[in-house]
Motif scaffolding. Structure first.
Motif, PDB file in Angstrom:
ATOM      1  N   TRP A   1     -13.251  54.444  40.535  1.00 35.51           N
ATOM      2  CA  TRP A   1     -14.312  55.206  39.872  1.00 35.51           C
ATOM      3  C   TRP A   1     -14.550  54.678  38.452  1.00 35.51           C
ATOM      4  CZ3 TRP A   1     -17.472  58.644  42.212  1.00 35.51           C
ATOM      5  CH2 TRP A   1     -18.323  59.396  41.402  1.00 35.51           C
ATOM      6  N   ILE A   2     -15.006  53.444  38.354  1.00 32.11           N
ATOM      7  CA  ILE A   2     -15.307  52.807  37.074  1.00 32.11           C
ATOM      8  C   ILE A   2     -16.487  51.848  37.258  1.00 32.11           C
ATOM      9  CG2 ILE A   2     -12.979  52.912  36.103  1.00 32.11           C
ATOM     10  CD1 ILE A   2     -12.554  50.036  37.016  1.00 32.11           C
ATOM     11  N   VAL A   3     -17.102  51.473  36.165  1.00 33.25           N
ATOM     12  CA  VAL A   3     -18.106  50.406  36.184  1.00 33.25           C
ATOM     13  C   VAL A   3     -17.381  49.128  35.800  1.00 33.25           C
ATOM     14  CG1 VAL A   3     -20.206  49.507  35.146  1.00 33.25           C
ATOM     15  CG2 VAL A   3     -19.989  51.962  35.599  1.00 33.25           C
ATOM     16  N   TYR A   4     -17.351  48.165  36.706  1.00 30.62           N
ATOM     17  CA  TYR A   4     -16.591  46.939  36.465  1.00 30.62           C
ATOM     18  C   TYR A   4     -17.298  46.019  35.477  1.00 30.62           C
ATOM     19  CZ  TYR A   4     -13.654  48.040  40.506  1.00 30.62           C
ATOM     20  OH  TYR A   4     -12.786  48.647  41.372  1.00 30.62           O
ATOM     21  N   PRO A   5     -16.531  45.338  34.628  1.00 26.60           N
ATOM     22  CA  PRO A   5     -17.120  44.263  33.827  1.00 26.60           C
ATOM     23  C   PRO A   5     -17.519  43.138  34.779  1.00 26.60           C
ATOM     24  CG  PRO A   5     -14.733  44.238  33.659  1.00 26.60           C
ATOM     25  CD  PRO A   5     -15.093  45.497  34.402  1.00 26.60           C
TER      26      PRO A   5
ATOM     27  N   ILE B   1     -11.434  43.726  38.343  1.00 26.06           N
ATOM     28  CA  ILE B   1     -10.489  44.827  38.540  1.00 26.06           C
ATOM     29  C   ILE B   1      -9.427  44.819  37.441  1.00 26.06           C
ATOM     30  CG2 ILE B   1      -8.700  45.745  40.069  1.00 26.06           C
ATOM     31  CD1 ILE B   1     -10.349  44.717  42.437  1.00 26.06           C
ATOM     32  N   ILE B   2      -8.934  43.628  37.095  1.00 22.99           N
ATOM     33  CA  ILE B   2      -7.900  43.522  36.062  1.00 22.99           C
ATOM     34  C   ILE B   2      -8.406  44.056  34.729  1.00 22.99           C
ATOM     35  CG2 ILE B   2      -6.610  41.882  34.641  1.00 22.99           C
ATOM     36  CD1 ILE B   2      -6.265  40.161  37.186  1.00 22.99           C
ATOM     37  N   ILE B   3      -9.583  43.572  34.311  1.00 21.55           N
ATOM     38  CA  ILE B   3     -10.135  44.010  33.022  1.00 21.55           C
ATOM     39  C   ILE B   3     -10.563  45.478  33.098  1.00 21.55           C
ATOM     40  CG2 ILE B   3     -11.969  43.642  31.335  1.00 21.55           C
ATOM     41  CD1 ILE B   3     -11.975  40.691  32.126  1.00 21.55           C
ATOM     42  N   GLY B   4     -11.119  45.878  34.249  1.00 21.88           N
ATOM     43  CA  GLY B   4     -11.589  47.252  34.407  1.00 21.88           C
ATOM     44  C   GLY B   4     -10.479  48.277  34.434  1.00 21.88           C
ATOM     45  N   SER B   5      -9.234  47.825  34.643  1.00 20.51           N
ATOM     46  CA  SER B   5      -8.097  48.760  34.722  1.00 20.51           C
ATOM     47  C   SER B   5      -7.941  49.591  33.448  1.00 20.51           C
ATOM     48  CB  SER B   5      -6.798  47.991  34.983  1.00 20.51           C
ATOM     49  OG  SER B   5      -6.836  47.360  36.249  1.00 20.51           O
ATOM     50  N   LYS B   6      -8.366  49.051  32.321  1.00 21.61           N
ATOM     51  CA  LYS B   6      -8.214  49.789  31.051  1.00 21.61           C
ATOM     52  C   LYS B   6      -9.064  51.052  31.031  1.00 21.61           C
ATOM     53  CE  LYS B   6     -11.761  47.340  28.327  1.00 21.61           C
ATOM     54  NZ  LYS B   6     -12.366  46.644  29.462  1.00 21.61           N
ATOM     55  N   ASP B   7     -10.088  51.113  31.910  1.00 24.02           N
ATOM     56  CA  ASP B   7     -10.968  52.281  31.960  1.00 24.02           C
ATOM     57  C   ASP B   7     -10.547  53.302  33.007  1.00 24.02           C
ATOM     58  OD1 ASP B   7     -12.676  51.247  29.953  1.00 24.02           O
ATOM     59  OD2 ASP B   7     -13.683  49.974  31.439  1.00 24.02           O
ATOM     60  N   VAL B   8      -9.466  52.999  33.731  1.00 20.68           N
ATOM     61  CA  VAL B   8      -8.939  53.939  34.725  1.00 20.68           C
ATOM     62  C   VAL B   8      -7.894  54.809  34.029  1.00 20.68           C
ATOM     63  CG1 VAL B   8      -7.783  54.200  36.947  1.00 20.68           C
ATOM     64  CG2 VAL B   8      -9.304  52.246  36.560  1.00 20.68           C
ATOM     65  N   SER B   9      -8.056  56.124  34.095  1.00 21.29           N
ATOM     66  CA  SER B   9      -7.135  57.023  33.405  1.00 21.29           C
ATOM     67  C   SER B   9      -5.789  57.097  34.123  1.00 21.29           C
ATOM     68  CB  SER B   9      -7.735  58.419  33.293  1.00 21.29           C
ATOM     69  OG  SER B   9      -7.755  59.048  34.569  1.00 21.29           O
ATOM     70  N   ILE B  10      -4.769  57.538  33.399  1.00 17.53           N
ATOM     71  CA  ILE B  10      -3.442  57.734  33.987  1.00 17.53           C
ATOM     72  C   ILE B  10      -3.513  58.768  35.109  1.00 17.53           C
ATOM     73  CG2 ILE B  10      -1.068  58.440  33.552  1.00 17.53           C
ATOM     74  CD1 ILE B  10      -1.804  55.805  32.249  1.00 17.53           C
ATOM     75  N   LEU B  11      -4.340  59.796  34.922  1.00 14.04           N
ATOM     76  CA  LEU B  11      -4.491  60.826  35.955  1.00 14.04           C
ATOM     77  C   LEU B  11      -5.078  60.242  37.230  1.00 14.04           C
ATOM     78  CD1 LEU B  11      -4.255  63.793  36.755  1.00 14.04           C
ATOM     79  CD2 LEU B  11      -6.570  64.157  35.827  1.00 14.04           C
ATOM     80  N   GLN B  12      -6.094  59.379  37.091  1.00 10.59           N
ATOM     81  CA  GLN B  12      -6.671  58.717  38.267  1.00 10.59           C
ATOM     82  C   GLN B  12      -5.610  57.905  38.988  1.00 10.59           C
ATOM     83  OE1 GLN B  12     -10.122  57.295  35.664  1.00 10.59           O
ATOM     84  NE2 GLN B  12     -10.985  56.995  37.709  1.00 10.59           N
ATOM     85  N   MET B  13      -4.814  57.167  38.228  1.00  4.65           N
ATOM     86  CA  MET B  13      -3.769  56.340  38.830  1.00  4.65           C
ATOM     87  C   MET B  13      -2.713  57.205  39.519  1.00  4.65           C
ATOM     88  SD  MET B  13      -3.124  53.307  36.042  1.00  4.65           S
ATOM     89  CE  MET B  13      -4.471  52.251  35.492  1.00  4.65           C
ATOM     90  N   ALA B  14      -2.338  58.317  38.877  1.00  8.94           N
ATOM     91  CA  ALA B  14      -1.326  59.206  39.454  1.00  8.94           C
ATOM     92  C   ALA B  14      -1.817  59.804  40.764  1.00  8.94           C
ATOM     93  CB  ALA B  14      -0.984  60.313  38.457  1.00  8.94           C
ATOM     94  N   PHE B  15      -3.085  60.237  40.777  1.00  8.55           N
ATOM     95  CA  PHE B  15      -3.699  60.776  41.990  1.00  8.55           C
ATOM     96  C   PHE B  15      -3.647  59.734  43.102  1.00  8.55           C
ATOM     97  CE2 PHE B  15      -6.376  64.417  43.169  1.00  8.55           C
ATOM     98  CZ  PHE B  15      -5.988  65.319  42.194  1.00  8.55           C
ATOM     99  N   SER B  16      -4.098  58.539  42.766  1.00 11.64           N
ATOM    100  CA  SER B  16      -4.172  57.464  43.744  1.00 11.64           C
ATOM    101  C   SER B  16      -2.801  57.113  44.287  1.00 11.64           C
ATOM    102  CB  SER B  16      -4.806  56.227  43.093  1.00 11.64           C
ATOM    103  OG  SER B  16      -4.803  55.142  43.985  1.00 11.64           O
ATOM    104  N   LEU B  17      -1.824  57.003  43.385  1.00  8.24           N
ATOM    105  CA  LEU B  17      -0.477  56.625  43.804  1.00  8.24           C
ATOM    106  C   LEU B  17       0.118  57.671  44.748  1.00  8.24           C
ATOM    107  CD1 LEU B  17       2.223  55.011  41.606  1.00  8.24           C
ATOM    108  CD2 LEU B  17       2.830  56.933  43.061  1.00  8.24           C
ATOM    109  N   PHE B  18      -0.012  58.945  44.385  1.00 10.93           N
ATOM    110  CA  PHE B  18       0.573  60.030  45.181  1.00 10.93           C
ATOM    111  C   PHE B  18      -0.030  60.102  46.584  1.00 10.93           C
ATOM    112  CE2 PHE B  18       0.466  64.456  46.665  1.00 10.93           C
ATOM    113  CZ  PHE B  18       1.819  64.743  46.695  1.00 10.93           C
TER     114      PHE B  18
END
Length: 228
Positions: free
Chosen positions: A31-35, A44-61
């Protein structure tokens, strides 16, 4: 008839697991706009900075739990193909089911961890990728991903080939409803659809969508007559 009911229940588990994987496991980290660097992996690598910790936690779980549960849907497909006397293909699909159970969730977790590293390091180009991330990619994420994707692709062909050859009770056109369909269609659409959060999130869930389409097709078209 008991076997018919059992397989349909397994397919339902697969449908639910792939749906939840897509919505809560894959889409949050997309859920980001990619460079637009011209390289989708670098995006994806550069866009990772725009992904919140909460988004990552949701995804991981949700990814860690529900990707392995897709085992039941793939296992049902394996047993259905075996019921059609396509034993070699059935064995390959069965290996694919085990890959979902034991490797799929691991690959997803490692991908989220990699995104977290890129976020923490604020990576903006290839030269800024830290040595620890490179070691993580080369010696852990890449080998496991290659193993899983190799099995995954073989499994997809093993599902399609007996249907295309007319060796099953299913119509040949059903071969299009294959796990690879999500990856192929969504990646082609990415060439023409604008770089938006909603589409990038959907495209991130291409494997879950492919699984869901496959399980639904087998659920809807599975004939009772096969179990008489």
């Amino acid at each position: 008839m008991e076997e018919y009911i059992k397989l349909r229940k397994m397919l339902i588990i697969g449908i639910i697991a792939s749906f939840i994987t897509t919505i809560f496991g894959d889409m949050p980290i997309g859920w980001i706009v990619y460079p637009e660097t011209g390289n989708k992996y670098m995006d994806i690598i550069i866009g990772s900075k725009d992904v919140s910790i909460l988004q990552m936690a949701f995804s991981l779980f949700f990814g860690a739990i529900f990707i392995p549960l897709q085992y039941y849907g793939v296992k049902a497909v394996s047993e259905i193909i075996d019921k059609n006397k396509c034993k070699y293909c059935s064995k390959i699909i069965d290996i694919g089911a085990k890959a979902f159970a034991f490797i799929g969730g691991t690959v997803h977790v490692l991908c989220v961890v990699a995104m977290y590293i890129y976020k923490m390091e604020a990576t903006s180009n290839l030269l800024q990728i830290p040595k620890t991330a490179i070691v993580f990619l080369i010696w852990l994420l890449l080998p496991i991903s290659i193993l899983f994707m190799s099995i995954y692709v073989l499994m997809c062909f093993a599902i399609a080939i007996p249907i295309l050859k007319g060796k099953t009770v299913f119509p040949k056109w059903m071969a299009i409803f294959n796990p690879l369909l999500g990856k192929i269609v969504l990646n082609l659409l990415a060439l023409v659809i604008p770089n938006t959060k909603i589409f990038n999130a959907i495209r991130m869930g291409n494997m879950g969508i492919g699984s869901m389409i496959t399980f639904v097709a087998f659920y809807v078209l599975l004939p009772k007559e096969l179990f008489n």
